[in-house]
Structure formats: C-alpha cells, structure tokens
Scaffold this active site. Structure first.
Site, short mmCIF file in Angstrom:
data_model
loop_
_atom_site.label_atom_id
_atom_site.label_comp_id
_atom_site.label_asym_id
_atom_site.label_seq_id
_atom_site.Cartn_x
_atom_site.Cartn_y
_atom_site.Cartn_z
N ASP A 159 -145.68 -34.93 -47.77
CA ASP A 159 -145.64 -33.90 -46.74
C ASP A 159 -145.97 -34.49 -45.37
O ASP A 159 -146.35 -35.66 -45.28
CB ASP A 159 -146.61 -32.77 -47.13
CG ASP A 159 -146.09 -31.39 -46.69
OD1 ASP A 159 -145.34 -31.31 -45.71
OD2 ASP A 159 -146.45 -30.39 -47.35
N GLU A 191 -140.55 -35.28 -45.91
CA GLU A 191 -140.38 -34.13 -45.02
C GLU A 191 -140.30 -34.61 -43.57
O GLU A 191 -140.56 -33.84 -42.64
CB GLU A 191 -141.52 -33.12 -45.22
CG GLU A 191 -141.68 -32.74 -46.69
CD GLU A 191 -142.22 -31.34 -46.91
OE1 GLU A 191 -142.21 -30.53 -45.97
OE2 GLU A 191 -142.67 -31.08 -48.04
N LEU A 194 -138.06 -32.50 -41.07
CA LEU A 194 -138.64 -31.17 -40.84
C LEU A 194 -139.71 -31.20 -39.75
O LEU A 194 -139.74 -30.35 -38.86
CB LEU A 194 -139.26 -30.64 -42.15
CG LEU A 194 -140.19 -29.43 -42.05
CD1 LEU A 194 -139.47 -28.20 -41.51
CD2 LEU A 194 -140.81 -29.10 -43.40
N ASP A 219 -140.13 -23.94 -45.31
CA ASP A 219 -140.33 -23.67 -46.74
C ASP A 219 -139.53 -22.45 -47.19
O ASP A 219 -139.45 -21.44 -46.47
CB ASP A 219 -141.80 -23.32 -47.01
CG ASP A 219 -142.71 -24.54 -46.95
OD1 ASP A 219 -142.24 -25.64 -46.59
OD2 ASP A 219 -143.90 -24.38 -47.27
#
Ligand SMILES: *[C@@H]1O[C@H](CO)[C@@H](O)[C@H](O)[C@H]1NC(C)=O
Ligand SMILES: *[C@@H]1O[C@H](CO)[C@@H](O)[C@H](O)[C@H]1NC(C)=O
Ligand SMILES: *[C@@H]1O[C@H](CO)[C@@H](O)[C@H](O)[C@H]1NC(C)=O
Ligand SMILES: *[C@@H]1O[C@H](CO)[C@@H](O)[C@H](O)[C@H]1NC(C)=O
Length: 431
Positions: A159, A191, A194, A219
């Site tokens: 993450d 990620e 993102l 998400d």
C-alpha cells in the site's frame, strides 16, 4: 436509431515499451481471494471470532476454496490485507503477526495454505505506517522482503499510505528489488499510480517494470455506484493505462465484491464481465463460507474466466457510448473478440441494441460466429455484417459475447484495436 455519440479515433504509435517485471509471475491476471472489502480491519476476535482478522479466517477460506470448486475454477491466492501485524516490530526489527490473532505465526499459516495447493498473500506499506496505522516498511524494505520470503509468502500487496509522494517511485522500486534479492518468487501488487495521480501523471513504463499489478483508482465499495465509478475512471484513462497491461503486469481495478450485499444480480454480472474485459486481477472479497449459489456460479463461470485468462493478454477498452449503452471490447487469442454491452439507463426494463450498430461489429465482415456468455450461455450462430441480431440488456446489466471470424479472408480489425501491436516491443496509444 442508435446514433453513435462518439467513436474514438485511434492512431497507433510505435515506440519502445519496457518489459514487464521479470519474476515469471502474473502471466495471466491473478485469481484469488483478498480479505479487505468484506472483513476490513475487524480485529475483535472476542465478540466476532468468525469474522475477525485471524489465522482461522484464512484457513477456513482455504478449506472452502478447495472443497467448493474455487481452486478448480482457477482461484489460487488467499490474501491477507491490513491489520494482521503486531503494532511493534520484534527485537531484530522484523514485522511479527499479532500473537493473539495469529498464534501459529505466518510461517505456519503459509505451510497450511501450501498444503492445500494454494498460495498465501500478505500486506505491507511503502511508507512509515500502513493505512490502518500498523508498522510500515519505509527503512525496512530489505528486512521485510526477507521476512516475507522466510515465511513462504507468495504475494505482497504493498500500500502507499504515510509516504511522501515524491519518494513513492523510489520506495516501490526499492521494495521490488528487495523482493527479487530474496530469490523467492513473490507476486508484487502495487498502489503506486493510485497515490501518484493526485500530484503527477504516473510513469506506467516504470510501473510495469516494477510491479505485477497496480491499483490506479479508489478502493471498491459494495455498491453499484462504486463499480460504475471504477469503469468510468478506467474508460476515461484507457489511452494511458491500457497499453501498459500485458502478461506479467496488469491494471488493478480492485476487488470483486460479488456475493456480498450491495449489487443486484445484474450488477454482479456486470462486474464479472467487465473485470474479465479489463484483464483485471480476479480477487474476490466476500465470505466464501456463506455465499449465494447464483453468485458462486457467476464467479466460477468458466466461459468468463476464459476471457479473463485469455493467453493473448490484452486489456479491453470502451469503444462506444450509444444511447445510454456502453460497448467495450477485448481482443482475444485466435483473432476472437469479447464484446460487453452495458445498459446504463437505470430506469425502465430491458432495452435492445442492434449488434450491427456496434462500431466494432465491422469486425464481422463478411461473417462471424457469435456466442453469448452472459446473461446465459447461448450459441447465436453465424452472423453477417448486416446481422439483424438485437441484444436485450437489463438496466445496469451486461450482455457479454464472444465473436470469432469464420472466414479465412476476414478483414482485419478496424483501427479501434491494438490487436496488431505487441506490448513486448511496441507501444500503442490513443491520440
Ligand atoms: C530477479 O531479477 C532477475 C533479472 O530481472 C530475474 O532474471 C530473476 O528471475 C529475478 N528473480 C526473482 C526471484 O524474481
Ligand atoms: C518530501 O520529499 C522531498 C524530496 O526528498 C522533500 O523536499 C520534501 O520536503 C518532503 N516533504 C515532506 C512533507 O516531508
Ligand atoms: C532507495 O534506494 C536507494 C539506493 O539504495 C536509496 O538511496 C534511497 O534512499 C532509497 N529510497 C527509499 C524511499 O527507500
Ligand atoms: C519512465 O520510466 C522509464 C523506465 O524507468 C524511463 O526510461 C523513462 O525515462 C521515464 N519517463 C519519463 C517521462 O520520466
């Protein structure tokens, strides 16, 4: 009657694009189960022992995956998300599982998962903390990669919370290198884009060299509006992200929420169809111990899974918006094509779309063989260019077809397709 609102004009550019991450993994979109959307950060094992993040949850999910046909359908990875670790590293600075919820430790859990012929995924963060506040890996990439390898972990979801965005790329690359140096093949789910999009257009060449799949957008939630927002984001960025997908590296639109509470059956079919069209990882987040038979049948539908796992490894894309329908196409191996027609008019009943009005239908010159995959499997026979076929699509539902040319002298795809370019050595884009 169905006037095309727009048809994309594509120009194919040829230039160099990087190879994917060379770890031999994710040659097809990853399939498995991931706890986050359904179980989140439930750590209350005293009052909710069946649903809390504990070794029991993954062991039970693995048992069901083997017993109830999930493994046979192709689902392989059992993945832990956030909230598994202890808040403190051990005396050697290594991450450790919460001792109360994972009394056997991760190594023993990995052994159990492997004994079922499945693979174990774990979760970490490129920054100082995970999104839920557990220890992050910044400053510990080598240690954490080695710890995961020692435990026998097969996939890392990494993450991007609590990280200075200017160092995101460096962090993701450093962890990729650290995983490589362990000598264990560990699928690397990032990620990076993102967390970079709010500041900067991500470099998808670098991302593809570093990661096996990468989240681009928010998400997923257990709702149709969430699934729709992911489709909208994907279509509006397809010129940037589609060319970066291929064997070894995929765009990740997040988990399948099929089998939960928020989607009607038609909407569940839409999610399944579009995740296959997008060549997305199929990571279910649901309770496999208690799932409705129709959702299970949909998730295990071998015709849809075959589209997802097609060996050509090209991601599909939106080709037209017509009268509140969206048409998406994915080039498949053997010169076939998957076509998904989504009815975005959320009022009224089923509506018909004449196939001959679909821009990609020129592909069927002079004729092709059509099979309907959703809503139910149906051979639709040989259809000519001027086919009279009309597909009926429920509100927020999808009709999914595969189309195969049947003439040896069929005309090649019209220029909406990246069919003729290979991700390995060429780069195509939309202008
Ligand atoms: C590490 O990277 C090298 C070079 O890219 C590759 O050949 C090798 O297979 C990788 N090893 C692992 C374990 O991923
Ligand atoms: C982020 O990193 C950059 C480059 O190292 C540095 O200049 C900047 O001050 C950092 N920002 C924060 C909020 O730490
Ligand atoms: C990545 O590794 C390089 C080389 O070791 C180092 O200079 C850099 O600080 C590292 N960056 C991060 C974010 O860990
Ligand atoms: C993107 O990354 C690639 C590979 O790391 C690099 O060669 C290229 O220069 C980068 N592009 C930009 C615009 O920074």
């Amino acid at each position: 009657m169905y006037t095309a609102v727009f048809v994309l004009t594509l120009v194919v550019l040829v230039s160099h694009v990087a190879q994917g991450l060379d770890n031999g993994l994710a040659l097809k979109p990853t399939m498995g189960w991931l706890h986050w959307e359904r179980f989140m950060c439930n750590i209350d094992c005293d009052t909710d022992p069946d649903n809390c993040i504990s070794e029991r949850l993954y062991m039970q999910m693995a048992d069901v995956m083997v017993k109830e046909g999930w493994q046979d359908a192709g689902y392989e990875y059992v993945c832990i998300d956030d909230c598994w670790p202890s808040h403190q590293r051990d005396a050697q600075g290594r991450l450790q599982a919460d001792p109360k919820r994972f009394p056997g430790g991760i190594k023993k859990l990995a052994d159990y998962i492997h004994s079922k012929g499945l693979k174990l995924g774990i979760y970490g963060d490129v920054g100082t903390n995970t999104c839920a506040g557990y220890p992050g890996s910044l400053g510990y990439y080598e240690t954490d990669a080695q710890t995961f390898a020692d435990w026998g972990v097969d996939l890392l979801k990494f993450d991007g919370c609590y990280m200075n965005w200017t160092l995101l790329g460096e962090g993701y690359v450093n962890m990729s290198n650290a995983l490589n140096r362990t000598g264990r093949s560990i699928l690397y789910s990032c990620e990076w884009p993102l967390y970079e999009w709010p500041f900067h257009k991500p470099n998808y060449t670098a991302i593809r060299e570093t990661c096996n799949h990468w989240r681009n957008f928010a998400d997923v939630y257990d709702s149709w509006s969430s699934v729709k927002s992911i489709l909208d984001w994907t279509a509006s960025h397809q010129d940037i992200i589609v060319p970066s997908a291929g064997p070894g590296g995929w765009n990740d639109p997040d988990m399948l929420v099929i089998g939960n509470f928020g989607l009607s059956h038609d909407q569940q079919e839409s999610q399944m169809a579009f995740w296959a069209i997008m060549a997305a990882p199929l990571l279910m987040s649901n309770d496999l111990r208690d799932i409705c038979p129709r959702s299970k049948e949909l998730l295990q539908n071998r015709h849809i899974i075959a589209i997802s796992q097609d060996p050509l490894g090209k991601q599909g894309y939106r080709t037209a918006k017509v009268n509140s329908f969206e048409v998406w196409e994915r080039p498949l191996s053997k010169k076939r094509l998957a076509v998904a027609v989504l009815n975005k008019q959320e009022i009224g009943g089923p509506r018909g779309l004449a196939l001959s009005s679909v821009p990609g239908w020129k592909f069927c010159d002079p004729q092709c063989n059509v099979t309907q995959i959703l809503p139910q499997y149906k051979e639709m026979g040989v259809q000519p260019l001027h086919s009279k076929l009309v597909v009926l699509v429920n509100p927020s539902g999808t009709v999914l077809l595969t189309v195969s040319p049947i003439s040896s002298n069929f005309k090649s795809h019209h220029n909406l397709h990246w069919q003729d370019t290979s991700i390995k050595d060429k780069h195509s884009t939309i202008l």
